[in-house]
Design an enzyme around this catalytic site. Structure first.
Site, PDB file in Angstrom:
ATOM      1  N   TYR A  58      -0.615   8.370  -2.525  1.00  0.00           N
ATOM      2  CA  TYR A  58      -0.640   8.074  -3.961  1.00  0.00           C
ATOM      3  C   TYR A  58      -1.840   8.768  -4.626  1.00  0.00           C
ATOM      4  O   TYR A  58      -1.809   9.077  -5.801  1.00  0.00           O
ATOM      5  CB  TYR A  58      -0.816   6.558  -4.195  1.00  0.00           C
ATOM      6  N   GLY A  59      -2.884   8.954  -3.838  1.00  0.00           N
ATOM      7  CA  GLY A  59      -4.177   9.363  -4.401  1.00  0.00           C
ATOM      8  C   GLY A  59      -4.234  10.739  -5.038  1.00  0.00           C
ATOM      9  O   GLY A  59      -5.208  11.071  -5.715  1.00  0.00           O
ATOM     10  N   GLU A  70      -3.136   8.491   8.424  1.00  0.00           N
ATOM     11  CA  GLU A  70      -1.663   8.473   8.484  1.00  0.00           C
ATOM     12  C   GLU A  70      -1.154   9.240   9.702  1.00  0.00           C
ATOM     13  O   GLU A  70      -0.054   9.008  10.167  1.00  0.00           O
ATOM     14  CB  GLU A  70      -1.058   9.057   7.195  1.00  0.00           C
ATOM     15  N   ASP A 127       0.872  -1.175   0.000  1.00  0.00           N
ATOM     16  CA  ASP A 127       0.000   0.000   0.000  1.00  0.00           C
ATOM     17  C   ASP A 127       0.910   1.226   0.000  1.00  0.00           C
ATOM     18  O   ASP A 127       2.130   1.110   0.167  1.00  0.00           O
ATOM     19  CB  ASP A 127      -0.882  -0.021   1.270  1.00  0.00           C
ATOM     20  N   SER A 128       0.300   2.389  -0.123  1.00  0.00           N
ATOM     21  CA  SER A 128       1.077   3.627  -0.058  1.00  0.00           C
ATOM     22  C   SER A 128       1.493   3.949   1.384  1.00  0.00           C
ATOM     23  O   SER A 128       2.287   4.855   1.598  1.00  0.00           O
ATOM     24  CB  SER A 128       0.237   4.776  -0.588  1.00  0.00           C
ATOM     25  N   CYS A 152     -10.825   2.925  -0.327  1.00  0.00           N
ATOM     26  CA  CYS A 152      -9.432   3.231  -0.010  1.00  0.00           C
ATOM     27  C   CYS A 152      -9.152   2.454   1.272  1.00  0.00           C
ATOM     28  O   CYS A 152      -9.953   2.511   2.216  1.00  0.00           O
ATOM     29  CB  CYS A 152      -9.252   4.726   0.229  1.00  0.00           C
ATOM     30  N   THR A 153      -8.069   1.711   1.283  1.00  0.00           N
ATOM     31  CA  THR A 153      -7.856   0.798   2.414  1.00  0.00           C
ATOM     32  C   THR A 153      -7.609   1.537   3.729  1.00  0.00           C
ATOM     33  O   THR A 153      -7.823   0.982   4.802  1.00  0.00           O
ATOM     34  CB  THR A 153      -6.717  -0.192   2.105  1.00  0.00           C
ATOM     35  N   HIS A 154      -7.179   2.779   3.638  1.00  0.00           N
ATOM     36  CA  HIS A 154      -7.034   3.574   4.862  1.00  0.00           C
ATOM     37  C   HIS A 154      -8.395   3.788   5.556  1.00  0.00           C
ATOM     38  O   HIS A 154      -8.483   3.901   6.770  1.00  0.00           O
ATOM     39  CB  HIS A 154      -6.465   4.964   4.537  1.00  0.00           C
ATOM     40  N   CYS A 206      -4.175  -1.653  -1.912  1.00  0.00           N
ATOM     41  CA  CYS A 206      -4.371  -0.218  -2.126  1.00  0.00           C
ATOM     42  C   CYS A 206      -5.235  -0.067  -3.371  1.00  0.00           C
ATOM     43  O   CYS A 206      -4.903  -0.617  -4.424  1.00  0.00           O
ATOM     44  CB  CYS A 206      -3.012   0.444  -2.341  1.00  0.00           C
ATOM     45  N   ASN A 207      -6.345   0.634  -3.238  1.00  0.00           N
ATOM     46  CA  ASN A 207      -7.247   0.808  -4.381  1.00  0.00           C
ATOM     47  C   ASN A 207      -6.604   1.657  -5.468  1.00  0.00           C
ATOM     48  O   ASN A 207      -6.730   1.374  -6.656  1.00  0.00           O
ATOM     49  CB  ASN A 207      -8.540   1.478  -3.927  1.00  0.00           C
ATOM     50  N   THR A 208      -5.915   2.715  -5.052  1.00  0.00           N
ATOM     51  CA  THR A 208      -5.291   3.631  -6.002  1.00  0.00           C
ATOM     52  C   THR A 208      -4.240   2.897  -6.830  1.00  0.00           C
ATOM     53  O   THR A 208      -4.161   3.064  -8.055  1.00  0.00           O
ATOM     54  CB  THR A 208      -4.626   4.796  -5.230  1.00  0.00           C
TER      55      THR A 208
HETATM   56  N1  DGL Z   1      -4.713   3.253   0.731  1.00  0.00           N
HETATM   57  C1  DGL Z   1      -4.760   3.798  -0.591  1.00  0.00           C
HETATM   58  C2  DGL Z   1      -5.979   3.274  -1.346  1.00  0.00           C
HETATM   59  O1  DGL Z   1      -6.538   2.254  -0.991  1.00  0.00           O
HETATM   60  C3  DGL Z   1      -4.718   5.282  -0.805  1.00  0.00           C
HETATM   61  C4  DGL Z   1      -4.018   6.237   0.051  1.00  0.00           C
HETATM   62  C5  DGL Z   1      -3.223   7.257  -0.722  1.00  0.00           C
HETATM   63  O2  DGL Z   1      -3.760   8.257  -1.223  1.00  0.00           O
HETATM   64  O3  DGL Z   1      -2.024   7.023  -0.821  1.00  0.00           O
HETATM   65  O4  DGL Z   1      -6.376   3.852  -2.329  1.00  0.00           O
END
Ligand code: DGL
Length: 260
Positions: A41-42, A148, A9-10, A180-182, A72-74
């Site tokens: 990453y988003g 974060e 993930d990011s 988004c996994t966060h 990570c979805n992104t």
């Molecule tokens: N956890 C990441 C996701 O699932 C995104 C977080 C990010 O923006 O880096 O998309």
């Protein structure tokens, strides 16, 4: 088969997926990478995200992993190019999560909360609308910042989530995808706003998908001993360890800082 599974993930969001992976596959070894140095990453362009995804994937391949879970979805939305880099199974979070949402919705109206890059990719939107769902999408970069920085139970986290979701209040969707996994760590805050909705996250759907792919490919670990879990970050191992300590209760070897 005694080879680890790579997960990335990011940042720390993917550890919510790792948690479910360990529940379903307790005897597997896992190597996690949180690319915290490059988080979020988003807000990046598809080309930038692809490059970061390539870098992390190459690191995991150097660790001899037998499969990779893109937690990570992104990153998942920007990972089609990985097929040209490796033949091992690559499991993204978007398809299993979308399928789960289609399973639980009763009125076929689904809202996707995600990063702006995932929203822009239309990865969820296309999958869901192809299955006749009506879809709202909302980019919520503020949620990544909250998680974060360890703000997952504070009053501020409830207030920020409430405010970001303002434009969706009163709409008649019955299912919310935490795309988004966060965001899984803000489930209570989201439920507090959408009290009667089903809230779907990527953890268990992705873990079940991984299980069935490893089984099909004959890659499942057959020993009965608990697997080894290593967590890596590209920035500040102590901070990551401290932030996950309140909610990640699985046994793990340690949090290490790596350069990729
Ligand atoms: N956890 C990441 C996701 O699932 C995104 C977080 C990010 O923006 O880096 O998309």
């Amino acid at each position: 088969m005694k080879r680890p599974i790579g997960v990335f993930d990011s940042g720390i969001g993917g550890i919510t997926v790792l948690d479910s992976l360990i529940d379903v596959l307790p005897n597997e070894d896992f190597i996690y990478v949180g690319d915290t140095l490059n988080c979020p990453y988003g807000v990046k362009t598809p080309a930038e995200i692809e490059q970061l995804v390539t870098n992390v994937t190459k690191y995991l391949l150097s660790q001899n992993v037998k499969a990779i879970v893109i937690a990570c979805n992104t990153a998942t939305a920007n990972s089609k190019h990985l097929k040209s880099i490796t033949n091992i199974p690559i499991i993204g979070v978007i398809e299993p999560t979308a399928r789960k949402a289609l399973e639980v919705t009763k009125n076929n109206k689904i809202t996707v909360l995600a990063t702006q890059a995932t929203v822009n990719s239309k990865a969820y939107y296309n999958l869901l609308t192809q299955n006749n769902a009506q879809v709202h999408q909302l980019g919520c970069p503020e949620f990544v910042e909250l998680v974060e920085s360890g703000e997952i139970t504070s009053e501020k986290s409830y207030a920020v989530v409430d405010q970001v979701l303002e434009s969706l209040k009163g709409k008649d969707f019955d299912t919310v995808i935490l795309g988004c996994t966060h965001f899984k760590l803000l489930t209570n805050q989201v439920k507090n706003v959408f009290k009667s909705c089903e809230v779907v996250n990527s953890g268990m759907p992705t873990a079940l998908e991984l299980y069935s792919i490893l089984q099909k490919e004959n890659l499942l670990e057959t020993s009965n001993t608990p697997g080894k879990v290593i967590i890596n970050t590209t920035k500040d191992a102590n901070k990551m360890k401290q932030i996950i300590s309140s909610w990640f209760k699985k046994e793990y070897d340690g949090v290490y800082e790596i350069v990729i």
